[in-house]
Design a protein around this motif. Sequence first.
Motif, short mmCIF file in Angstrom:
data_model
loop_
_atom_site.label_atom_id
_atom_site.label_comp_id
_atom_site.label_asym_id
_atom_site.label_seq_id
_atom_site.Cartn_x
_atom_site.Cartn_y
_atom_site.Cartn_z
N VAL A 119 0.84 -1.21 0.00
CA VAL A 119 0.00 0.00 0.00
C VAL A 119 0.88 1.26 0.00
N THR A 120 1.98 1.22 0.74
CA THR A 120 2.88 2.37 0.76
C THR A 120 3.51 2.60 -0.61
N GLU A 121 3.82 1.51 -1.30
CA GLU A 121 4.44 1.65 -2.64
C GLU A 121 3.43 2.09 -3.69
N ILE A 122 2.26 1.47 -3.68
CA ILE A 122 1.27 1.72 -4.75
C ILE A 122 0.45 2.98 -4.50
N LYS A 123 0.27 3.33 -3.24
CA LYS A 123 -0.57 4.46 -2.85
C LYS A 123 -1.94 4.40 -3.56
N PRO A 124 -2.68 3.34 -3.31
CA PRO A 124 -3.96 3.19 -4.02
C PRO A 124 -4.97 4.27 -3.63
N SER A 125 -5.73 4.70 -4.61
CA SER A 125 -6.86 5.60 -4.33
C SER A 125 -8.06 4.78 -3.89
N LEU A 126 -8.07 3.52 -4.34
CA LEU A 126 -9.19 2.65 -4.00
C LEU A 126 -8.68 1.24 -3.75
N ILE A 127 -9.08 0.69 -2.61
CA ILE A 127 -8.84 -0.73 -2.32
C ILE A 127 -10.20 -1.40 -2.30
N ILE A 128 -10.39 -2.40 -3.15
CA ILE A 128 -11.63 -3.18 -3.12
C ILE A 128 -11.30 -4.53 -2.48
N ASN B 285 -21.43 -2.01 -9.81
CA ASN B 285 -21.04 -0.84 -9.00
C ASN B 285 -19.54 -0.79 -8.77
N ALA B 286 -18.92 -1.94 -8.60
CA ALA B 286 -17.46 -1.96 -8.42
C ALA B 286 -16.77 -1.45 -9.69
N ARG B 287 -17.28 -1.88 -10.84
CA ARG B 287 -16.72 -1.42 -12.12
C ARG B 287 -16.84 0.11 -12.24
N LEU B 288 -18.03 0.62 -11.88
CA LEU B 288 -18.26 2.07 -11.98
C LEU B 288 -17.30 2.84 -11.07
N ASP B 289 -17.17 2.37 -9.83
CA ASP B 289 -16.30 3.06 -8.87
C ASP B 289 -14.85 3.02 -9.31
N ALA B 290 -14.43 1.88 -9.85
CA ALA B 290 -13.03 1.77 -10.30
C ALA B 290 -12.79 2.67 -11.50
N GLU B 291 -13.79 2.76 -12.37
CA GLU B 291 -13.64 3.59 -13.59
C GLU B 291 -13.48 5.06 -13.26
N ILE B 292 -14.27 5.53 -12.27
CA ILE B 292 -14.23 6.96 -11.96
C ILE B 292 -13.05 7.32 -11.04
N GLY C 48 -9.52 8.23 -9.76
CA GLY C 48 -8.43 8.96 -10.42
C GLY C 48 -7.07 8.32 -10.23
N GLY C 49 -6.92 7.41 -9.29
CA GLY C 49 -5.59 6.86 -9.00
C GLY C 49 -5.59 5.35 -9.02
N PRO C 50 -4.51 4.76 -8.53
CA PRO C 50 -4.38 3.30 -8.58
C PRO C 50 -5.48 2.56 -7.82
N VAL C 51 -5.93 1.48 -8.42
CA VAL C 51 -6.92 0.61 -7.79
C VAL C 51 -6.25 -0.72 -7.46
N MET C 52 -6.45 -1.15 -6.23
CA MET C 52 -5.89 -2.44 -5.78
C MET C 52 -7.05 -3.34 -5.36
N PRO D 257 -9.91 -7.12 -13.87
CA PRO D 257 -9.84 -6.02 -14.84
C PRO D 257 -9.87 -4.64 -14.17
N LEU D 258 -10.27 -4.56 -12.92
CA LEU D 258 -10.34 -3.26 -12.23
C LEU D 258 -8.99 -2.82 -11.67
N VAL D 259 -8.03 -3.75 -11.62
CA VAL D 259 -6.70 -3.44 -11.06
C VAL D 259 -5.95 -2.55 -12.05
N SER D 260 -5.39 -1.45 -11.56
CA SER D 260 -4.65 -0.55 -12.45
C SER D 260 -3.31 -1.16 -12.82
N GLY D 261 -2.76 -0.71 -13.94
CA GLY D 261 -1.41 -1.14 -14.33
C GLY D 261 -0.43 -0.79 -13.23
N GLY D 262 0.43 -1.72 -12.86
CA GLY D 262 1.43 -1.50 -11.81
C GLY D 262 0.93 -1.83 -10.41
N SER D 263 -0.39 -2.00 -10.27
CA SER D 263 -0.96 -2.25 -8.95
C SER D 263 -1.12 -3.77 -8.71
#
Length: 239
Positions: free
Chosen positions: A71-80, A139-146, A148-152, A173-179
């Motif tokens: 979490v410290t490395e990725i600094k996710p905006s959203l953790i699902i 709803n998870a897809r919608l939240d991940a799409e909107i 602005g930052g990394p999703v884990m 598919p909701l995981v961001s590149g690098g996350s």
Amino acid sequence: VNVREPSVVGDAIEDFKRASHPITNPKSVTEAFHVQEYLAGAQGRSWGGAKYFGTKLLKLPSDLWLYQEVVTEIKPSLIIETGTFSGGSALYFAHLLDQLSHGRVITIDLQEIQPSYPRHHRIEYWTGMSSTSDIIAKNARLDAEIEGGPVMVVLDSLHTMEHVLAELDIYAPLVSGGSYLVVEDTNVGPNDAVFPEHGPGPGDALRAWLPSHPDFRVDEARSGKFAYSYHTWVRRRRT
Ligand SMILES: C[S@@+](CC[C@H](N)C(=O)[O-])C[C@H]1O[C@@H](n2cnc3c(N)ncnc32)[C@H](O)[C@@H]1O
């Protein structure tokens, strides 16, 4: 507040206590230790006795440390997280995000929300529905799409192969590149280190799924950093 154990987990723990857990030819001292340490969970020790700020969470301390590093490395905006249980892991993630002054946690569980669940402004409880239900997935897809930052993503709900395969199709598919996509409890099942009576589990699901998803690779260094992890730490390639 009446703190109730969610019944699905309660049933799973009863099954676990009844199982025989033979140590079938451990391949190494590490594996033998892993089995013994895992079994301690049934006696309310190790992962079976862990608490975070007074709330139970089904985690090994070294895995919590790995989460802190990730979490410290990725600094996710959203953790699902799928699989809330008592909310202890969601609170742990929320506190990590507090230190980064950003991000939120969505935690999903079949069980209805309980009054005992920890409250925190970064946590949203999506409860009372399966992680694989159409409405939760949408709803998870919608939240991940909107976002602005990394999703884990952390998959820690029902540990059958079938369910984890369904979750992988929805949440990977909701995981961001690098996350990271953390598939929890890949150590259980007949083809993995512990609890052979469990039947095909998350490890089997991941092994079946990974070959057709080459943008995801297992971070072996992460999993092996503290000798063993209960989980598989999968990283998505940066786009
Ligand atoms: C292993 S526990 C989660 C542990 C929690 N993440 C922690 O670390 O303390 C699994 C949870 O998954 C929930 N669960 C079981 N089947 C589910 C499903 N189909 N969808 C969502 N949650 C489910 C159970 O109610 C249980 O609370």
